[in-house]
Write a protein that holds these residues in place. Sequence first.
Motif: not given
Length: 334
Positions: A246, A325, A328, A331-332
């Motif tokens: 990623r 997960d 994610k 990234e948040a």
Amino acid sequence: MIRAGRRHLVRTLADIAAQQGIAVPTLLSSGRLQAGFPAPLSAGRTRLYDGEQVDAYLAGRPVPVLPTVDDDDDLLDRQEAAALSGIPLHAWDRRKKSPPVSEHMVLVGGVEHWPRHVVRDYTPAPRSRPGGGGGRPAGTGDQVPRDLLPARVAQLLDDDPALTAAGVTEQLGVHRNTAQAALTQCRAERMADVMEQRGVTAAQAAAELGYPAGLTRRAGIRAEAVLRGRQACPYLADVARTLHARGWTTTDTPPAVQHPQGDDVFAALVLDSPEAPAAALVWSERHGWRTSPSRRHPLGRGAAWPPPGPDVRYLATGITPDPADLVKALEATG
């Protein structure tokens, strides 16, 4: 094991993923390695497969059965070689360095293997003890550098399974606390090898190795942590691959997992992407994932798990969340 004459058929997970035109993390998360997929050739951490079986499965044909008759030219991995020799894994790790064994080692898919006949027929030379003594006389110990201490302690433990920290201090001239830490870690690693190989408890492993019960309570706790750490390695490697895919790292390969295997099985991944909001990710068996403000010492120097703050953020609920997960959640935080 790799049966005789089938070395050229061996495939790694990367080979299988490339064959299907997908990345390894996609292959692992797709479920394609379940429900009838051919079994790995061995139980090691790096999974190797027989290409003829893989091709048959992917083509929807019956998966052929591998040969079952032992052959002198079968190739055995580390676990299989230790089992055939009837010794713990740590003992095989020493034996494999002997020239009559090491010269026959072959790498298949990045995994060390040895021919069956080499493993079976090798007989270690008897260890000599000059003068028939049982070690250095009292008062003649030397100061041992920290990087050499584990090997020296291992040698002493080979000669005396009932070795104490006082004995290490006397023979090697190191501080009592240093001696105790090195001796506990050495016993723990060896006990974990036996536990992994034989499926026994820490106490049973200690008894098999000849370690007195009164000297191994702490080593038993550490051995259990070491074993849990080894079992967590595939998950942590999967996280590293996912983060790399990623774009959270700029290196050519996924980041290495820093894994000292403490009692709470800590691990750390240092991120090197300039866009990364955290210098590193830290994982604990008990607490899950969090960010760390330090690249140099992501695991910290103490055992306390820090509270959330500007540089410490807890990323995902659950101890081992799915790598996607976790990405994610990371990234948040950006």
